[in-house]
Design a protein around this motif. Structure first.
Motif, PDB file in Angstrom:
ATOM      1  N   ARG A   5     -39.485   3.593 -34.697  1.00 35.52           N
ATOM      2  CA  ARG A   5     -40.164   3.447 -35.983  1.00 35.52           C
ATOM      3  C   ARG A   5     -39.940   2.048 -36.559  1.00 35.52           C
ATOM      4  NH1 ARG A   5     -37.930   8.089 -38.397  1.00 35.52           N
ATOM      5  NH2 ARG A   5     -38.495   9.575 -36.833  1.00 35.52           N
ATOM      6  N   PHE A   6     -38.708   1.532 -36.417  1.00 38.35           N
ATOM      7  CA  PHE A   6     -38.439   0.176 -36.904  1.00 38.35           C
ATOM      8  C   PHE A   6     -39.242  -0.847 -36.117  1.00 38.35           C
ATOM      9  CE2 PHE A   6     -36.190  -3.834 -36.266  1.00 38.35           C
ATOM     10  CZ  PHE A   6     -36.280  -4.340 -37.557  1.00 38.35           C
ATOM     11  N   LEU A   7     -39.264  -0.723 -34.792  1.00 36.00           N
ATOM     12  CA  LEU A   7     -39.988  -1.692 -33.974  1.00 36.00           C
ATOM     13  C   LEU A   7     -41.474  -1.730 -34.294  1.00 36.00           C
ATOM     14  CD1 LEU A   7     -38.286  -1.240 -30.493  1.00 36.00           C
ATOM     15  CD2 LEU A   7     -38.080  -3.173 -32.051  1.00 36.00           C
ATOM     16  N   ASN A   8     -42.030  -0.626 -34.762  1.00 36.65           N
ATOM     17  CA  ASN A   8     -43.443  -0.587 -35.105  1.00 36.65           C
ATOM     18  C   ASN A   8     -43.719  -0.871 -36.569  1.00 36.65           C
ATOM     19  OD1 ASN A   8     -45.270   0.040 -32.807  1.00 36.65           O
ATOM     20  ND2 ASN A   8     -43.661   1.525 -32.450  1.00 36.65           N
ATOM     21  N   SER A   9     -42.677  -1.172 -37.332  1.00 36.74           N
ATOM     22  CA  SER A   9     -42.869  -1.568 -38.726  1.00 36.74           C
ATOM     23  C   SER A   9     -43.202  -3.064 -38.761  1.00 36.74           C
ATOM     24  CB  SER A   9     -41.590  -1.303 -39.522  1.00 36.74           C
ATOM     25  OG  SER A   9     -40.573  -2.203 -39.135  1.00 36.74           O
ATOM     26  N   PRO A  10     -43.696  -3.556 -39.880  1.00 31.30           N
ATOM     27  CA  PRO A  10     -43.962  -5.000 -39.978  1.00 31.30           C
ATOM     28  C   PRO A  10     -42.715  -5.851 -39.703  1.00 31.30           C
ATOM     29  CG  PRO A  10     -45.051  -3.849 -41.759  1.00 31.30           C
ATOM     30  CD  PRO A  10     -44.190  -2.830 -41.058  1.00 31.30           C
ATOM     31  N   ALA A  11     -41.564  -5.416 -40.193  1.00 28.40           N
ATOM     32  CA  ALA A  11     -40.331  -6.175 -39.933  1.00 28.40           C
ATOM     33  C   ALA A  11     -39.973  -6.140 -38.452  1.00 28.40           C
ATOM     34  CB  ALA A  11     -39.182  -5.601 -40.760  1.00 28.40           C
ATOM     35  N   GLY A  12     -40.186  -5.022 -37.808  1.00 27.07           N
ATOM     36  CA  GLY A  12     -39.910  -4.900 -36.382  1.00 27.07           C
ATOM     37  C   GLY A  12     -40.817  -5.781 -35.545  1.00 27.07           C
ATOM     38  N   LEU A  55     -41.981   0.739 -25.377  1.00 27.14           N
ATOM     39  CA  LEU A  55     -41.061   1.862 -25.202  1.00 27.14           C
ATOM     40  C   LEU A  55     -41.672   3.194 -25.615  1.00 27.14           C
ATOM     41  CD1 LEU A  55     -37.780   0.276 -26.585  1.00 27.14           C
ATOM     42  CD2 LEU A  55     -38.478   0.505 -24.213  1.00 27.14           C
ATOM     43  N   ALA A  56     -42.715   3.194 -26.402  1.00 29.22           N
ATOM     44  CA  ALA A  56     -43.294   4.421 -26.931  1.00 29.22           C
ATOM     45  C   ALA A  56     -43.754   5.399 -25.845  1.00 29.22           C
ATOM     46  CB  ALA A  56     -44.434   4.098 -27.887  1.00 29.22           C
ATOM     47  N   PRO A  57     -44.415   4.962 -24.783  1.00 31.29           N
ATOM     48  CA  PRO A  57     -44.840   5.924 -23.759  1.00 31.29           C
ATOM     49  C   PRO A  57     -43.671   6.673 -23.100  1.00 31.29           C
ATOM     50  CG  PRO A  57     -46.074   3.903 -23.514  1.00 31.29           C
ATOM     51  CD  PRO A  57     -44.997   3.640 -24.525  1.00 31.29           C
ATOM     52  N   LEU A  58     -42.484   6.098 -23.111  1.00 34.28           N
ATOM     53  CA  LEU A  58     -41.323   6.796 -22.560  1.00 34.28           C
ATOM     54  C   LEU A  58     -41.000   8.049 -23.366  1.00 34.28           C
ATOM     55  CD1 LEU A  58     -38.988   3.767 -21.817  1.00 34.28           C
ATOM     56  CD2 LEU A  58     -40.348   5.064 -20.177  1.00 34.28           C
ATOM     57  N   PHE A  59     -41.410   8.073 -24.639  1.00 34.02           N
ATOM     58  CA  PHE A  59     -41.175   9.213 -25.518  1.00 34.02           C
ATOM     59  C   PHE A  59     -42.471   9.987 -25.772  1.00 34.02           C
ATOM     60  CE2 PHE A  59     -37.860   6.152 -26.318  1.00 34.02           C
ATOM     61  CZ  PHE A  59     -36.723   6.946 -26.287  1.00 34.02           C
ATOM     62  N   ARG A  60     -43.449   9.780 -24.899  1.00 35.10           N
ATOM     63  CA  ARG A  60     -44.764  10.448 -24.974  1.00 35.10           C
ATOM     64  C   ARG A  60     -45.468  10.174 -26.294  1.00 35.10           C
ATOM     65  NH1 ARG A  60     -44.659  15.431 -21.061  1.00 35.10           N
ATOM     66  NH2 ARG A  60     -42.983  14.723 -19.724  1.00 35.10           N
ATOM     67  N   LEU A  61     -45.369   8.931 -26.727  1.00 33.67           N
ATOM     68  CA  LEU A  61     -46.048   8.481 -27.935  1.00 33.67           C
ATOM     69  C   LEU A  61     -47.066   7.420 -27.549  1.00 33.67           C
ATOM     70  CD1 LEU A  61     -42.933   8.253 -30.248  1.00 33.67           C
ATOM     71  CD2 LEU A  61     -44.843   9.831 -30.508  1.00 33.67           C
ATOM     72  N   PRO A  62     -48.072   7.200 -28.379  1.00 34.38           N
ATOM     73  CA  PRO A  62     -49.104   6.207 -28.056  1.00 34.38           C
ATOM     74  C   PRO A  62     -48.547   4.786 -27.954  1.00 34.38           C
ATOM     75  CG  PRO A  62     -49.765   7.552 -29.933  1.00 34.38           C
ATOM     76  CD  PRO A  62     -48.347   7.883 -29.631  1.00 34.38           C
ATOM     77  N   LEU A  63     -49.156   3.988 -27.108  1.00 35.12           N
ATOM     78  CA  LEU A  63     -48.760   2.598 -26.895  1.00 35.12           C
ATOM     79  C   LEU A  63     -49.174   1.715 -28.081  1.00 35.12           C
ATOM     80  CD1 LEU A  63     -47.583   0.595 -24.764  1.00 35.12           C
ATOM     81  CD2 LEU A  63     -49.924   0.274 -23.985  1.00 35.12           C
ATOM     82  N   ALA A  64     -50.344   1.948 -28.625  1.00 39.63           N
ATOM     83  CA  ALA A  64     -50.868   1.130 -29.730  1.00 39.63           C
ATOM     84  C   ALA A  64     -50.080   1.389 -31.011  1.00 39.63           C
ATOM     85  CB  ALA A  64     -52.341   1.425 -29.961  1.00 39.63           C
ATOM     86  N   GLY A  65     -49.786   0.344 -31.739  1.00 37.49           N
ATOM     87  CA  GLY A  65     -48.969   0.446 -32.942  1.00 37.49           C
ATOM     88  C   GLY A  65     -49.566   1.317 -34.023  1.00 37.49           C
ATOM     89  N   ARG A  66     -50.863   1.155 -34.297  1.00 37.53           N
ATOM     90  CA  ARG A  66     -51.511   1.950 -35.342  1.00 37.53           C
ATOM     91  C   ARG A  66     -51.493   3.431 -34.974  1.00 37.53           C
ATOM     92  NH1 ARG A  66     -56.479   3.784 -35.834  1.00 37.53           N
ATOM     93  NH2 ARG A  66     -57.248   2.519 -34.121  1.00 37.53           N
ATOM     94  N   GLU A  67     -51.804   3.743 -33.721  1.00 38.38           N
ATOM     95  CA  GLU A  67     -51.795   5.137 -33.265  1.00 38.38           C
ATOM     96  C   GLU A  67     -50.379   5.706 -33.270  1.00 38.38           C
ATOM     97  OE1 GLU A  67     -53.661   5.121 -29.469  1.00 38.38           O
ATOM     98  OE2 GLU A  67     -55.558   4.362 -30.269  1.00 38.38           O
ATOM     99  N   PHE A  68     -49.391   4.864 -32.936  1.00 33.90           N
ATOM    100  CA  PHE A  68     -47.994   5.302 -32.964  1.00 33.90           C
ATOM    101  C   PHE A  68     -47.591   5.697 -34.381  1.00 33.90           C
ATOM    102  CE2 PHE A  68     -43.577   4.453 -33.874  1.00 33.90           C
ATOM    103  CZ  PHE A  68     -42.917   5.124 -32.858  1.00 33.90           C
TER     104      PHE A  68
END
Length: 78
Positions: A5-12, A55-68
């Motif tokens: 969640r941090f990596l996909n935030s603006p600060a991340g 790293l998101a696909p490793l947790f079965r989450l979308p690759l794209a930031g907005r979709e994540f």
């Protein structure tokens, strides 16, 4: 999951861009076999600039930031 969640935030995203740029600068300035470090720095730089999380696909989450962000928002209890 908080790390993702941090990596996909603006600060991340800023952290990923800065980390990628730093790896490229260090690898290019030292030279020799350290250019591999510069090559490795392209991944976090591109991920931050183009808004995707490798790293998101490793947790079965979308690759794209907005979709994540949408997917994690739906999963959080209210």
């Amino acid at each position: 999951m908080p790390v993702l969640r941090f990596l996909n935030s603006p600060a991340g995203r800023v952290v990923r861009v800065l980390l990628g740029a730093a790896l490229i600068a260090v690898g290019a300035s030292i030279g020799g076999w350290w250019w591999l470090l510069a090559l490795l720095g392209v991944l976090p730089l591109a991920a931050g600039l183009l808004d995707f999380c490798t790293l998101a696909p490793l947790f079965r989450l979308p690759l794209a930031g907005r979709e994540f962000r949408e997917a994690t928002r739906r999963r959080q209890p209210r």
